[in-house]
Design a protein around this motif. Sequence first.
Motif, short mmCIF file in Angstrom:
data_model
loop_
_atom_site.label_atom_id
_atom_site.label_comp_id
_atom_site.label_asym_id
_atom_site.label_seq_id
_atom_site.Cartn_x
_atom_site.Cartn_y
_atom_site.Cartn_z
N UNK A 216 0.87 -1.17 0.00
CA UNK A 216 0.00 0.00 0.00
C UNK A 216 0.91 1.22 0.00
N UNK A 217 0.67 2.15 -0.90
CA UNK A 217 1.53 3.32 -1.01
C UNK A 217 0.70 4.59 -0.95
N UNK A 218 1.13 5.51 -0.09
CA UNK A 218 0.54 6.85 -0.02
C UNK A 218 1.39 7.79 -0.86
N UNK A 219 0.81 8.38 -1.89
CA UNK A 219 1.53 9.27 -2.80
C UNK A 219 1.17 10.72 -2.52
N UNK A 220 2.19 11.56 -2.54
CA UNK A 220 2.00 13.01 -2.58
C UNK A 220 2.64 13.49 -3.87
N UNK A 221 1.82 13.93 -4.81
CA UNK A 221 2.30 14.38 -6.11
C UNK A 221 2.32 15.90 -6.12
N UNK A 222 3.48 16.46 -6.32
CA UNK A 222 3.63 17.92 -6.32
C UNK A 222 3.36 18.44 -7.72
N UNK A 268 5.05 17.67 -16.25
CA UNK A 268 5.89 16.80 -15.44
C UNK A 268 5.59 17.09 -13.97
N UNK A 269 5.57 16.04 -13.15
CA UNK A 269 5.26 16.18 -11.73
C UNK A 269 6.30 15.43 -10.90
N UNK A 270 6.49 15.86 -9.67
CA UNK A 270 7.32 15.14 -8.71
C UNK A 270 6.41 14.32 -7.82
N UNK A 271 6.80 13.06 -7.58
CA UNK A 271 6.00 12.16 -6.77
C UNK A 271 6.81 11.67 -5.58
N UNK A 272 6.25 11.84 -4.38
CA UNK A 272 6.87 11.35 -3.15
C UNK A 272 5.92 10.34 -2.53
N UNK A 273 6.49 9.31 -1.93
CA UNK A 273 5.62 8.23 -1.47
C UNK A 273 6.13 7.58 -0.19
N UNK A 274 5.18 7.03 0.55
CA UNK A 274 5.46 6.18 1.71
C UNK A 274 4.74 4.85 1.47
N UNK A 275 5.48 3.73 1.59
CA UNK A 275 4.91 2.42 1.29
C UNK A 275 4.92 1.54 2.54
N UNK A 276 3.92 0.64 2.58
CA UNK A 276 3.82 -0.34 3.65
C UNK A 276 3.54 -1.70 3.02
N UNK A 277 4.32 -2.69 3.38
CA UNK A 277 4.11 -4.02 2.83
C UNK A 277 5.42 -4.73 2.62
N UNK A 278 5.46 -5.63 1.64
CA UNK A 278 6.67 -6.37 1.30
C UNK A 278 6.82 -6.33 -0.21
N UNK A 279 7.73 -5.47 -0.69
CA UNK A 279 7.83 -5.27 -2.13
C UNK A 279 9.24 -4.80 -2.46
N UNK A 280 9.77 -5.29 -3.57
CA UNK A 280 11.09 -4.87 -4.03
C UNK A 280 11.13 -4.97 -5.54
N UNK A 281 11.69 -3.94 -6.20
CA UNK A 281 11.82 -4.05 -7.63
C UNK A 281 12.04 -2.72 -8.31
N UNK A 282 12.33 -2.77 -9.61
CA UNK A 282 12.40 -1.58 -10.44
C UNK A 282 11.52 -1.84 -11.66
N UNK A 283 10.80 -0.82 -12.11
CA UNK A 283 9.81 -1.09 -13.15
C UNK A 283 9.46 0.17 -13.92
N UNK A 284 8.80 -0.04 -15.04
CA UNK A 284 8.16 1.02 -15.81
C UNK A 284 6.68 0.98 -15.46
N UNK A 285 6.16 2.10 -14.96
CA UNK A 285 4.78 2.14 -14.48
C UNK A 285 3.93 3.03 -15.38
N UNK A 286 2.71 2.61 -15.61
CA UNK A 286 1.74 3.42 -16.32
C UNK A 286 0.40 3.36 -15.62
N UNK A 287 -0.28 4.48 -15.52
CA UNK A 287 -1.58 4.49 -14.85
C UNK A 287 -2.48 5.54 -15.47
N UNK A 288 -3.76 5.29 -15.37
CA UNK A 288 -4.77 6.24 -15.84
C UNK A 288 -5.44 6.87 -14.63
N UNK A 289 -5.40 8.18 -14.56
CA UNK A 289 -6.02 8.92 -13.46
C UNK A 289 -7.27 9.60 -13.98
N UNK A 290 -8.39 9.36 -13.33
CA UNK A 290 -9.66 9.95 -13.76
C UNK A 290 -10.29 10.76 -12.64
#
Length: 337
Positions: A216-222, A268-290
């Motif tokens: 679970x990740x809480x994002x703050x997008x500036x 372009x936006x800056x994204x800061x996040x706090x995550x909780x869980x068990x996760x590790x990796x590097x990836x290309x992410x895409x999402x649709x925001x409505x």
Amino acid sequence: MAQTLAEANFGNINEILEAEPPKWLADSAASNCMLCNVRFHPIMRSRHHCRFCGGIFCNECSKGRSLLPMKFHMGNPQRVCDVCCVRLEPVQPYLMDHICRAAQLPTHDLTDLSTLRSWLNFPWGQSMEYEIYKAANTISNYSKVGSLKPEKSIPDAILRQAKGLAILTVAKIGVMVTYNIGTGLVVARRDDGSWSPPSAISSCGAGWGVQAGGEFTDFIIVLRNESAVATFSGNMHLSVGAGLSAAAGIVGRAAEADIRGGSGGYAACYTYSCSKGAFLGCSLEGSVVTTRNQENSRFYGNPSITASDILLGSLPMPPAASTLYQALSNLFEKLER
């Protein structure tokens, strides 16, 4: 003559505001629409009760949504017939200021560990009230963690120039291919330093890379400039970014940049996040925001309100968002020292 008309209008408005909830007619009381007289059909012409007069009308003659007077005890716009929609139109501004959900003070205003809901933000919020609480909790928790790891906190220079913030909680799970979904809100910062009312948003997407787990990740997008705010003012936009993600147990932190573009423009936006869980990796992410237009309409009591009206207009800060504004004030107060 003008005085007589004014008195008549006042009397009519006062009569509407003092109206009592009607007793609905039984479904069997009408086999035809009480306006257009077209016979009801289970698929083509379904029947609906007007919430203001209690009559029975077809779907074509009851498309309107209006706030109802105080004695109805309903904070959301309700389905009414075309005649009642016209009757209720003059009192809508008054009802928006007094009975809509945005005009009420928040009941969930504690964002500390004395409340169970403060421990973990649920990624899908059913109401704007919960999105407001969730956003305030995200800002509060981010500030606490940022004081422990200042190198990962939002730099003062970026905060000072921010024209808005988007705050979301997203759930992500998968191996190699991941899927994410979540909800949140957007607020714009005005030239005088005040904040716009919040606009509800949702996000869903996928990622690909060397990654595994769930979080679970809480994002703050500036939102760095007016173009970024305009992007979030549209009905939909696409976000594409890449980065390293790591979470183990209580908190994982990350800072990334992404490109967003859609019906409201691109930025372009800056994204800061706090995550909780068990996760590790590097990836290309895409999402649709409505934009969650239906939730915005319910919250503000205005079926025709748009994200652009909320973020770029001159609407006052709603009392229901006071918890969020206090959290934002605490976040930005260090810039004024």
